[in-house]
Scaffold this motif. Structure first.
Motif, PDB file in Angstrom:
ATOM      1  N   LYS A 144       0.816  -1.216   0.000  1.00  0.00           N
ATOM      2  CA  LYS A 144       0.000   0.000   0.000  1.00  0.00           C
ATOM      3  C   LYS A 144       0.848   1.263   0.000  1.00  0.00           C
ATOM      4  O   LYS A 144       0.449   2.286  -0.558  1.00  0.00           O
ATOM      5  CB  LYS A 144      -0.938  -0.001   1.207  1.00  0.00           C
ATOM      6  CG  LYS A 144      -0.251   0.122   2.559  1.00  0.00           C
ATOM      7  CD  LYS A 144      -1.252   0.082   3.699  1.00  0.00           C
ATOM      8  CE  LYS A 144      -0.568   0.262   5.051  1.00  0.00           C
ATOM      9  NZ  LYS A 144       0.034   1.600   5.213  1.00  0.00           N
ATOM     10  N   SER A 145       2.013   1.206   0.627  1.00  0.00           N
ATOM     11  CA  SER A 145       2.864   2.390   0.716  1.00  0.00           C
ATOM     12  C   SER A 145       3.720   2.599  -0.521  1.00  0.00           C
ATOM     13  O   SER A 145       4.572   3.487  -0.551  1.00  0.00           O
ATOM     14  CB  SER A 145       3.745   2.308   1.966  1.00  0.00           C
ATOM     15  OG  SER A 145       2.931   2.234   3.119  1.00  0.00           O
ATOM     16  N   ALA A 146       3.482   1.779  -1.542  1.00  0.00           N
ATOM     17  CA  ALA A 146       4.131   1.957  -2.842  1.00  0.00           C
ATOM     18  C   ALA A 146       3.149   2.492  -3.873  1.00  0.00           C
ATOM     19  O   ALA A 146       3.418   2.435  -5.070  1.00  0.00           O
ATOM     20  CB  ALA A 146       4.726   0.632  -3.324  1.00  0.00           C
ATOM     21  N   CYS A 147       2.019   3.029  -3.410  1.00  0.00           N
ATOM     22  CA  CYS A 147       1.013   3.530  -4.347  1.00  0.00           C
ATOM     23  C   CYS A 147       1.524   4.740  -5.122  1.00  0.00           C
ATOM     24  O   CYS A 147       0.932   5.117  -6.136  1.00  0.00           O
ATOM     25  CB  CYS A 147      -0.279   3.854  -3.617  1.00  0.00           C
ATOM     26  SG  CYS A 147      -0.103   5.117  -2.333  1.00  0.00           S
ATOM     27  N   CYS A 148       2.601   5.356  -4.672  1.00  0.00           N
ATOM     28  CA  CYS A 148       3.205   6.444  -5.431  1.00  0.00           C
ATOM     29  C   CYS A 148       3.821   5.957  -6.732  1.00  0.00           C
ATOM     30  O   CYS A 148       4.037   6.739  -7.667  1.00  0.00           O
ATOM     31  CB  CYS A 148       4.289   7.123  -4.593  1.00  0.00           C
ATOM     32  SG  CYS A 148       5.507   5.979  -3.891  1.00  0.00           S
ATOM     33  N   ALA A 149       4.139   4.642  -6.796  1.00  0.00           N
ATOM     34  CA  ALA A 149       4.810   4.079  -7.972  1.00  0.00           C
ATOM     35  C   ALA A 149       3.866   3.284  -8.858  1.00  0.00           C
ATOM     36  O   ALA A 149       3.970   3.326 -10.077  1.00  0.00           O
ATOM     37  CB  ALA A 149       5.977   3.193  -7.537  1.00  0.00           C
ATOM     38  N   HIS A 150       2.961   2.525  -8.249  1.00  0.00           N
ATOM     39  CA  HIS A 150       2.022   1.735  -9.038  1.00  0.00           C
ATOM     40  C   HIS A 150       0.886   1.247  -8.150  1.00  0.00           C
ATOM     41  O   HIS A 150       1.012   1.196  -6.922  1.00  0.00           O
ATOM     42  CB  HIS A 150       2.711   0.536  -9.708  1.00  0.00           C
ATOM     43  CG  HIS A 150       3.312  -0.446  -8.744  1.00  0.00           C
ATOM     44  ND1 HIS A 150       2.551  -1.296  -7.967  1.00  0.00           N
ATOM     45  CD2 HIS A 150       4.595  -0.715  -8.437  1.00  0.00           C
ATOM     46  CE1 HIS A 150       3.336  -2.036  -7.220  1.00  0.00           C
ATOM     47  NE2 HIS A 150       4.590  -1.710  -7.478  1.00  0.00           N
ATOM     48  N   SER A 151      -0.207   0.877  -8.773  1.00  0.00           N
ATOM     49  CA  SER A 151      -1.317   0.258  -8.059  1.00  0.00           C
ATOM     50  C   SER A 151      -1.138  -1.247  -8.072  1.00  0.00           C
ATOM     51  O   SER A 151      -0.503  -1.809  -8.967  1.00  0.00           O
ATOM     52  CB  SER A 151      -2.640   0.630  -8.719  1.00  0.00           C
ATOM     53  OG  SER A 151      -3.723   0.039  -8.032  1.00  0.00           O
TER      54      SER A 151
END
Length: 461
Positions: free
Chosen positions: A291-298
């Motif tokens: 979830k904390s990588a939503c800046c990069a991809h869904s």
């Protein structure tokens, strides 16, 4: 080259023993950082805003990385973060010109040393070089200018202070991309179980050798990002079935295991969502993103991805301005709070309960999430280690994935659309029709895909 280690059994003996923050074989690296020894640490990854990387812009590039490190470490101190991994993921020019990647490596390590001296921050630096070898097609993998630049970059970054070396290797991707577009299961198995596995063995012998001869860098791990994450994103866009993406993820675990057979010790790459399977087999610590990588991809793996992590990552974020500050420091805060919660659960004895809640919130909403739970990872791991060759392991992972998805669907826990169910049946039939050996599969695949790859790049000649 070093002798291959063949994993014949799992290291994590029970699915319920797979939990975040604990790895059977923890590692110590960098400035006093222990990974997998009872705590989860953030792994922050940041990159440049849109800009060119050329001789005349290079001072600006260096200034950007200095700015990001100052901001990230300032936020770490404010939040009393006890331990940190920074991942410096090269952009292509930084590997193509090795001295550039080494310069940034040295500067980041300098910032980490200053923080350690000033306020005791325990830290490590992961450097991930770019696999440049597929910029020509068919790719030339075992020699030539691209490989020579990569080899120099690995060595120079290790000398400049990298504590962990990693890569997202691309061997076999030229066939995998084509097979994925056509939903050709045999082609996918060939790409992952024959071509990619052969390249991984060759490549990781050399990465491990670099680590033994330069600095104190550990050989971290690889990622099936170019294979399974490509499938995940295409499924997210509705361009291919989710069940196919899920099966590719399972096969990718057998492929990524090859790095550990050839000397990798972890922590595995954050974008290697197959990490829980690797942890069950090898006992090595893993980095994960969700979830904390939503800046990069869904992704459909937002919470379940954290269930077994030892490092928790944001994947990558550009150095752009947000209301609270620049994006890298904002995502540093996000990771810090995530890890603080997991570490409190570890300290209070509540880690199994928090793990189970993370799993239950995701597992039946997507076949991809269903294959990332501790139970599924353990089952996949057991199927993989029963086979002794790469082809057998990739095929076994695929068949086990199909079985797990089918059982979950039959029980009513996982809902598959008519299209997804039809594709699951199609995948199952294709797996049943696979030939018994890698050599036989290679003969079958030459007519379809032989024009896409050089056999010499994979030691097939």
């Amino acid at each position: 080259m070093r002798r291959r280690t063949v994993f014949t059994d799992v290291t994590v003996g029970r699915a319920q023993d797979l939990v975040f923050g604990h790895a059977p074989h923890p590692i110590r690296c960098g400035l006093g950082l222990h990974i997998g020894a009872g705590h989860v640490h953030p792994e922050i990854n940041f990159t440049l805003p849109p800009m060119s990387i050329e001789d005349h812009t290079w001072p600006d590039v260096v200034a950007q990385y200095d700015e990001m490190m100052v901001a990230v470490l300032r936020r770490c101190r404010t939040l009393q973060v006890p331990g940190l991994v920074v991942e410096f993921e090269h952009l292509p020019p930084m590997t193509d010109r090795p001295e550039w990647g080494a310069e940034i490596t040295s500067r980041i390590q300098g910032h980490l040393h200053q923080a350690h001296d000033a306020w005791g921050l325990r830290s490590a630096l992961r450097v991930t070089v770019v696999d440049l070898r597929d910029r020509t097609r068919p790719p030339v993998l075992r020699d030539g200018p691209a490989w020579e630049s990569m080899a120099r970059s690995l060595a120079q970054c290790a000398d400049a202070g990298a504590n962990i070396l990693s890569i997202e290797s691309v061997g076999g991707k030229e066939v995998h991309d084509e097979a994925l577009l056509h939903g050709d299961v045999g082609g996918l198995v060939f790409a992952l179980g024959v071509l990619a596995a052969r390249d991984m063995g060759w490549l990781w012998d050399r990465i491990t050798d670099v680590c033994s001869r330069h600095g104190d860098a550990l050989p971290g791990g690889d990622s099936a990002c170019g294979f399974a994450n490509t499938a995940m994103q295409l499924a997210h866009q509705g361009m291919l079935p989710e069940v196919l993406a899920a099966v590719v993820r399972a096969m990718g675990a057998a492929r990524s295991l090859v790095a550990f057979e050839h000397g990798a010790v972890g922590p595995s790459k954050d974008c290697a969502y197959e990490g829980p399977v690797l942890k069950v087999i090898t006992g090595c610590p893993i980095s994960m993103e969700g979830k904390s990588a939503c800046c990069a991809h869904s992704s459909p793996l937002g919470n379940v991805a954290a269930a077994a992590c030892d490092l928790w990552s944001n994947e990558s974020v550009q150095n752009v301005r947000l209301l609270s500050g620049n994006a890298p420091e904002a995502f540093m805060e996000l990771l810090a709070y995530d890890c603080r919660l997991m570490n409190t659960a570890l300290e209070r004895g509540g880690a199994p309960l928090l793990r189970d809640w993370l799993v239950e919130s995701d597992q039946w909403l997507s076949p991809q999430a269903a294959l990332l739970t501790p139970d599924a990872a353990w089952t996949l791991a057991r199927a993989i280690v029963r086979e002794q060759d790469h082809y057998g392991r990739v095929a076994a992972a695929a068949r086990t994935a199909v079985s797990l998805i089918r059982d979950a669907s039959a029980s009513g826990r996982l809902r598959l659309s008519v299209r997804e169910a039809q594709w699951l049946a199609k995948i199952e039939c294709a797996l049943a029709a696979l030939p018994p050996t890698a050599d036989a599969l290679t003969v079958e695949m030459r007519d379809t895909y032989g024009h896409l790859f050089h056999e010499s790049s994979y030691g097939l000649v």
